[in-house]
Structures are given as structure tokens and as C-alpha cells.
Design an enzyme around this catalytic site. Structure first.
Site, PDB file in Angstrom:
ATOM      1  CG  LEU A  75     -22.861  -1.060   9.758  1.00 14.81           C
ATOM      2  CD1 LEU A  75     -24.334  -1.192   9.283  1.00 14.81           C
ATOM      3  CD2 LEU A  75     -22.297   0.322  10.007  1.00 14.81           C
TER       4      LEU A  75
ATOM      5  CE  LYS B 216       0.083   0.613   5.828  1.00 15.88           C
ATOM      6  NZ  LYS B 216       0.954  -0.356   5.346  1.00 15.88           N
TER       7      LYS B 216
ATOM      8  NE  ARG C 210       1.549  -5.274  11.899  1.00 15.16           N
ATOM      9  CZ  ARG C 210       1.918  -5.714  10.415  1.00 15.16           C
ATOM     10  NH1 ARG C 210       2.539  -4.901   9.903  1.00 15.16           N
ATOM     11  NH2 ARG C 210       1.301  -6.769  10.174  1.00 15.16           N
TER      12      ARG C 210
ATOM     13  N   GLY D  91      -8.198  -1.480  14.966  1.00  9.91           N
ATOM     14  CA  GLY D  91      -6.673  -1.550  15.008  1.00  9.91           C
ATOM     15  C   GLY D  91      -6.212  -1.943  13.850  1.00  9.91           C
TER      16      GLY D  91
ATOM     17  CB  THR E  26      -0.778  -0.014   1.447  1.00 11.06           C
ATOM     18  OG1 THR E  26      -1.671  -1.037   1.093  1.00 11.06           O
ATOM     19  CG2 THR E  26      -1.881   1.218   0.994  1.00 11.06           C
TER      20      THR E  26
ATOM     21  CE  LYS F 277      -8.245  -9.850  11.199  1.00 10.22           C
ATOM     22  NZ  LYS F 277      -8.907  -9.578  10.047  1.00 10.22           N
TER      23      LYS F 277
ATOM     24  CB  CYS G 267      -4.839  -2.247   6.833  1.00 17.34           C
ATOM     25  SG  CYS G 267      -3.620  -3.217   6.006  1.00 17.34           S
TER      26      CYS G 267
ATOM     27  CE  LYS H 263      -4.783  -1.615   1.190  1.00 16.97           C
ATOM     28  NZ  LYS H 263      -4.561  -3.085   1.349  1.00 16.97           N
TER      29      LYS H 263
END
Ligand code: UDX
Length: 427
Positions: free
Chosen positions: A249, A262, A326, A256, A122, A319, A259, A203
Site C-alpha cells: 500500500l 507482464k 525492465r 514496474g 510464469t 525498485k 513481473c 501465480k
């Protein structure tokens, strides 16, 4: 060399590079994955994965004949002319993307003659244009540049790669785009052919939009608490509108990971650096920052001063089904609780420590974490926590209080089991 399927070279044996490499190997390509970290390559060659990703170790094992892991860039360059850049683009202290590794790829590529360089990392919009200009300056007009962003989500990356919602290909030259599109032949997914800048923007915009949904529902949750509505019903009722949809939702203690935080910040700065103030993404970031701290207020409301109180944080990874820490909300939460003088104990099925969890006692088991606790906070919705409201847990806690930061449990069942319960946006 492998019949019809062109061999591929991948720069970067991180999460994106390994998923991409293993999946293309499974599709029949010979793949060389190169990294600069000796330990990483040694581990991979010894069959050890540097992180947890369901199904990936098995995929690598099954396709080991077509996969090579190396430190040697010349091994990468031998026998292929399609290169994927799958290197890290971490945020700098200013929040912009650090493109050091991307530029190293350009340097390491040297002069491969006629070749295609595919960017999966990315990068800010405009990076492809700068890379193109650099390649041209170096007389590497024979190297075509294609942007092919990844949309892999941790914990289901192999599935996401093999069954994508779409394949985005941004290219200057049509032939180079065709070459990359051919790699995905047989995939049942629309292929979006566009400019390099648009591919880069897709992206960032996709991730920022998903993050916006999360911050939106978190604010609806906060207001629901104040006015006596139940956010779960609200999200469900909203989501059934086909124009809205039910995904992303789920209210909680904020997003967190490597991705969303950031990429939302990249988009904000990209806009800012171009003279545009992107107010909405600024708000998304602020809402998310505050959301991580709301649990502290909830604990204070229930327990009063938190000094000396023992709080069990259940789940540390950003998760479930990953050991990735991170931008994990648990880090902010643990630090806030410590700042309030609480004694923080934690448990996670995969995470057993982290440098930013200084002073947090990591328990070997869930029961050890909740023993004598004044509150148990569900930080990550691990399946292992679904049965948290057990007699054993209740009897081992000092105060049987569960703060459910992910609305994982059924409030009525938890209360019936003798616990005090507090969720997010649940009246
Ligand atoms: C995300 C994107 O999904 C993926 O397409 C992109 O390539 C990388 O970023 P990932 O970071 O693995 O993937 O995690 P994801 O499952 O999307 O969740 C991100 C964060 O949002 C997690 O902290 C999660 O707990 C949170 N989240 C997600 C919510 O709080 N509510 C939701 O409804 C969904």
C-alpha cells in the site's frame, strides 16, 4: 550423486533458474543449470553473476561443489530425472506470453524416459495442459508435468525461496506432485496441492492482486492530494484493519519490473482471449501508466515550461537493491521529460546506462546529478537517497526542489532544510 537428495536439472540460468539452482544446492541437491547463452555460462563458470541479487553470489560460491553450469543439454540430463523449467516468458507485441523458450525446453528434453518436468516460469493458464498434450503426442507419457510457480521478489529472492509464504504444486498425477512436494520437505510453509490450471492461475492472480493494491493506493493518493488528505496516514489507517493489511500500500510513481506489468497484462489477455473482459485489471494497468507521468505535471506546476530545465532523476532501477530496468517507471519518466524539452540527468547506485535512456546524462555520483538542477526527482527509494536533503545538495542545485516519487523523505524535515518539497498524495 548425493545420498538422499535427488539431483536436479534446471533449464535456464536466468534470475529464477539461478536462485532456484543455488537454493536447492544449498539444501543439499546436486544441481546442473543449463543455458543456451555461451557468455552467461562462461561468466558463471568464472564466478561472475549476470545481475545483482543480494546473497546469491555468496550462495553459489559456498555451494559450488554441488552446482554445475553448462551449455550441454546432455550433461543436464545425465543423472537426474527431475527437471525445472526456469526460462523467460517475455511479452510479445500483443502482450501475450512468448512461450518460445518453454517449447524449446520440451524439445531439448527429448525422451528422458521416466521423469518429472516442473514448470517454474510464469505461463498463461492452460499452458500446462498444452504441454501435457504435446508430451503425450510424442509418446512421452512417462514424463510427469508439474506446475510449481515461483513467488520470488527481486532483491530478496534467496530469502523468499528459503522462507516462502506457501508452496504451490499443481499436478495431474498425485505421485508427481508428491515428488515435487518432497523437495520442499522441512520448509515451514503450507503446501497448496491443486490442478495445473489452478496453480498457473494462483501465480497470475497473486501478482495481479498486489498490482491492484498499488494502483488502488495510487488513486487514493491522487484523490488525497485533491481533497487535502495525507495518503500515508490513510494507508496506515486502512492497513491496520487485519482484513486489509499494510503491505503493498505504498503510493508512488507506479509499479514496474519483470513481473507485475507482464503478469497483469497476461491475465487481462487470458481473460480476453477466453471471451471475458476483465475490467478491473484493465483499470489497474491504465492507472499505473498514468501514475508514471504525474511527476511531470507536478514539475510543470512548480517550474512552468520544462524546456531547458535541468531535472535530476534519482534512482533508475524499478525498485531498490536491483539493477533491473525492465518496465522501470524511470524510462517513461525520462522520455516524457525529454519530450517536454527538459535536460535529464540521472543517477543510480547500480544502473550506469540503458539503451532506452538515450540522451539522458548518467552522472557518476548523486552530487553530479543534482548539480545545477531545477528539480531532483526520487524515482527509486534507494537507502542512499534518505539523506538527500543535505546542505551540500541544496547549495549545488539551481532550484532546491525535491519531488519525492516514493514518499521516502520526511516532508517537514526536508522543508526545514530549505527545500521545496512535493510527495505523492501528501497534503
Ligand atoms: C513481484 C512479486 O512481489 C513476486 O512475488 C513475484 O514473483 C514477481 O513480482 P518484484 O517484481 O521483484 O516481485 O517486485 P516487488 O517488490 O513486488 O515490487 C514490484 C513493483 O511494485 C516495484 O516497482 C515497486 O516499486 C512497486 N511497489 C511495490 C509499489 O509501488 N508499492 C508497493 O506498496 C509495493
Amino acid at each position: 550423486m548425493n545420498g538422499e537428495k535427488p539431483p536436479l536439472g534446471i533449464f535456464g540460468a536466468g534470475w529464477v533458474g539461478l536462485v532456484t539452482g543455488a537454493c536447492f544446492a544449498a539444501l543439499g541437491h546436486d544441481v546442473v543449470v543449463r543455458d543456451v547463452v555461451t557468455k552467461r555460462i562462461d561468466d558463471l563458470n568464472a564466478g561472475r553473476l549476470p545481475f545483482h541479487e543480494p546473497g546469491l553470489a555468496e550462495l553459489i560460491e559456498r555451494n559450488q561443489d554441488r552446482l554445475t553450469f553448462t551449455l550441454d543439454v546432455s550433461e543436464l540430463k545425465t543423472g537426474t530425472d527431475i527437471f525445472f523449467a526456469c526460462v523467460d516468458t517475455p511479452p510479445t507485441p500483443s502482450g501475450d506470453a512468448d512461450l518460445t523458450y518453454v517449447w524449446s525446453v520440451i524439445d531439448d528434453l527429448g525422451d528422458p524416459g521416466h521423469a518429472t518436468l516442473v514448470m517454474k516460469s510464469t505461463v498463461p493458464v492452460g499452458t500446462g495442459e498444452k504441454i501435457r498434450a504435446t508430451l503425450d503426442q510424442r509418446g512421452l507419457e512417462g514424463v510427469a508435468y508439474v506446475s510449481n510457480p515461483e513467488f520470488l521478489s527481486e532483491g530478496r529472492a534467496v530469502e523468499d525461496f528459503m522462507a516462502p509464504d506457501r508452496i504451490v504444486i499443481g499436478a495431474l498425477e498425485e505421485g508427481a506432485g508428491d515428488r515435487v512436494a518432497a523437495l520442499y520437505e522441512g520448509f515451514d510453509a503450507p503446501v497448496v496441492r491443486t490442478s495445473i490450471a489452478s496453480a498457473e492461475m494462483i501465480k497470475l492472480a497473486a501478482n495481479a492482486f498486489l498490482a491492484t493494491r498499488i494502483s488502488f493506493i495510487n488513486e487514493i493518493a491522487n484523490v488525497s492530494e485533491a481533497v487535502g488528505a495525507n495518503v500515508d496516514d490513510v494507508a496506515y489507517g486502512m492497513g491496520l484493519d487485519k482484513r486489509i493489511g499494510t503491505k503493498y500500500l505504498n503510493p508512488g510513481i507506479g509499479y514496474g519490473g519483470s513481473c507485475f506489468p507482464k503478469d497483469v497484462s497476461f491475465l487481462k489477455l487470458l481473460a480476453g482471449n477466453s471471451g471475458y473482459h476483465f475490467q478491473l485489471v484493465s483499470a489497474v494497468i491504465e492507472v499505473n501508466d498514468l501514475q508514471k507521468r504525474r511527476v511531470v505535471t507536478k514539475l510543470q506546476q512548480r517550474l512552468g515550461d520544462l524546456r531547458g530545465k535541468r531535472i535530476a532523476l534519482l534512482g533508475l532501477a524499478f525498485k531498490p537493491n536491483t539493477d533491473d530496468m525492465r518496465e522501470a517507471p524511470s524510462l517513461v519518466l525520462a522520455a516524457r521529460l525529454q519530450a517536454e524539452g527538459a535536460e535529464v540527468h540521472a543517477w543510480d547506485p547500480l544502473v550506469t546506462g540503458h539503451p532506452d535512456l538515450d540522451g539522458v546524462a548518467i552522472a557518476p555520483s548523486l552530487l553530479d546529478a543534482v548539480r545545477d538542477a531545477d528539480a531532483a526527482v526520487i524515482v527509486t527509494e534507494w537507502a542512499e537517497l534518505r539523506d538527500l536533503a543535505s546542505t551540500e545538495v541544496r547549495e549545488s542545485m539551481r532550484t532546491p526542489l525535491i519531488v519525492d516519487g516514493r514518499n521516502l523523505l520526511d516532508p517537514e524535515a526536508v522543508r526545514a532544510a530549505g527545500f521545496q518539497y512535493e510527495g505523492i498524495g501528501r497534503a
